[in-house]
Design a protein around this motif. Structure first.
Motif, PDB file in Angstrom:
ATOM      1  N   VAL A 251       0.869  -1.180   0.000  1.00 22.73           N
ATOM      2  CA  VAL A 251       0.000   0.000   0.000  1.00 22.73           C
ATOM      3  C   VAL A 251       0.905   1.229   0.000  1.00 22.73           C
ATOM      4  O   VAL A 251       1.967   1.238   0.619  1.00 22.73           O
ATOM      5  CB  VAL A 251      -0.984  -0.009   1.205  1.00 22.73           C
ATOM      6  N   ARG A 252       0.477   2.271  -0.746  1.00 23.32           N
ATOM      7  CA  ARG A 252       1.292   3.488  -0.894  1.00 23.32           C
ATOM      8  C   ARG A 252       0.582   4.650  -0.217  1.00 23.32           C
ATOM      9  O   ARG A 252      -0.593   4.903  -0.477  1.00 23.32           O
ATOM     10  CB  ARG A 252       1.509   3.770  -2.378  1.00 23.32           C
ATOM     11  N   PHE A 253       1.330   5.352   0.632  1.00 21.57           N
ATOM     12  CA  PHE A 253       0.775   6.530   1.286  1.00 21.57           C
ATOM     13  C   PHE A 253       1.901   7.360   1.885  1.00 21.57           C
ATOM     14  O   PHE A 253       3.039   6.905   1.995  1.00 21.57           O
ATOM     15  CB  PHE A 253      -0.252   6.152   2.371  1.00 21.57           C
ATOM     16  N   ASP A 254       1.556   8.581   2.282  1.00 19.18           N
ATOM     17  CA  ASP A 254       2.486   9.466   2.978  1.00 19.18           C
ATOM     18  C   ASP A 254       2.197   9.333   4.469  1.00 19.18           C
ATOM     19  O   ASP A 254       1.100   9.659   4.927  1.00 19.18           O
ATOM     20  CB  ASP A 254       2.284  10.914   2.518  1.00 19.18           C
ATOM     21  N   VAL A 255       3.143   8.848   5.218  1.00 19.12           N
ATOM     22  CA  VAL A 255       2.932   8.572   6.637  1.00 19.12           C
ATOM     23  C   VAL A 255       2.609   9.842   7.433  1.00 19.12           C
ATOM     24  O   VAL A 255       1.944   9.776   8.466  1.00 19.12           O
ATOM     25  CB  VAL A 255       4.156   7.818   7.233  1.00 19.12           C
TER      26      VAL A 255
END
Length: 183
Positions: free
Chosen positions: A57-61
């Motif tokens: 999964v891709r996201f900005d923490v």
């Protein structure tokens, strides 16, 4: 900055987790490959997860509400270092995507074909020459070795076998019959 992270899913719930994560606005990647399985005396080819129980999964923490991932249907947990999600290098996901074919499946090219001559390079059967039969899903190969005057089917780790330097393929003109065996 958006980065890839590994998500541990519940057993055989990867597709369900992907659907629910995408409904929440997360970008996902679920690598699959074609696998042969035997059931009720027939062999069928099915799509199987390349990494069972894991998706990406891709996201900005710093921006995304990533803690909601942990309570998503089908998800067991994020792979973490302490309390923070452990990022996956971009090159890992890029390398997987480069190996995809036109159907979005990872090409797992076998190192050998049925009938190829192979040599065992590690283990109890060191330097024995045999005939490659097939690869199993557990990263093992099945080869035929001549032991005690007969052909014996042996399962070995794939890394323990290499192509025979003397010849590469046997056929019926050498006294052997090439045939397909389902492992």
């Amino acid at each position: 900055m958006d980065r890839w992270y590994a998500v541990n899913t519940q057993p055989r719930r990867e597709a369900q987790a992907v659907a629910h994560l995408e409904n929440q606005g997360f970008a996902t990647y679920f690598p699959k490959y074609l696998r042969s399985r035997r059931h009720a005396r027939r062999v069928e080819t099915v799509h199987a997860p390349l990494f069972p129980n894991y998706i990406f999964v891709r996201f900005d923490v710093l921006v995304a509400r990533w803690r909601a991932i942990r309570s998503t249907i089908g998800v067991r947990d994020l792979v973490r270092h302490g309390d923070e999600p452990a990022p996956i290098p971009e090159a890992v996901v890029a390398a997987l995507r480069e190996r995809e074919n036109g159907f979005g499946l990872i090409d797992i090219a076998p190192r050998f074909r049925t009938g190829d001559r192979v040599t065992v390079c590690h283990g109890a059967f060191l330097d024995q020459t045999g005939i490659f039969e097939c690869t199993t899903d557990e990263e093992r190969v099945v080869i035929l070795l001549s032991l005690l005057g007969r052909q014996v089917r042996v399962r070995l780790p794939a890394a323990a076998v290499e192509a025979d330097r003397k010849s590469t393929r046997l056929n019926s003109s050498h006294g052997y019959i090439s045939y397909a065996v389902f492992c």
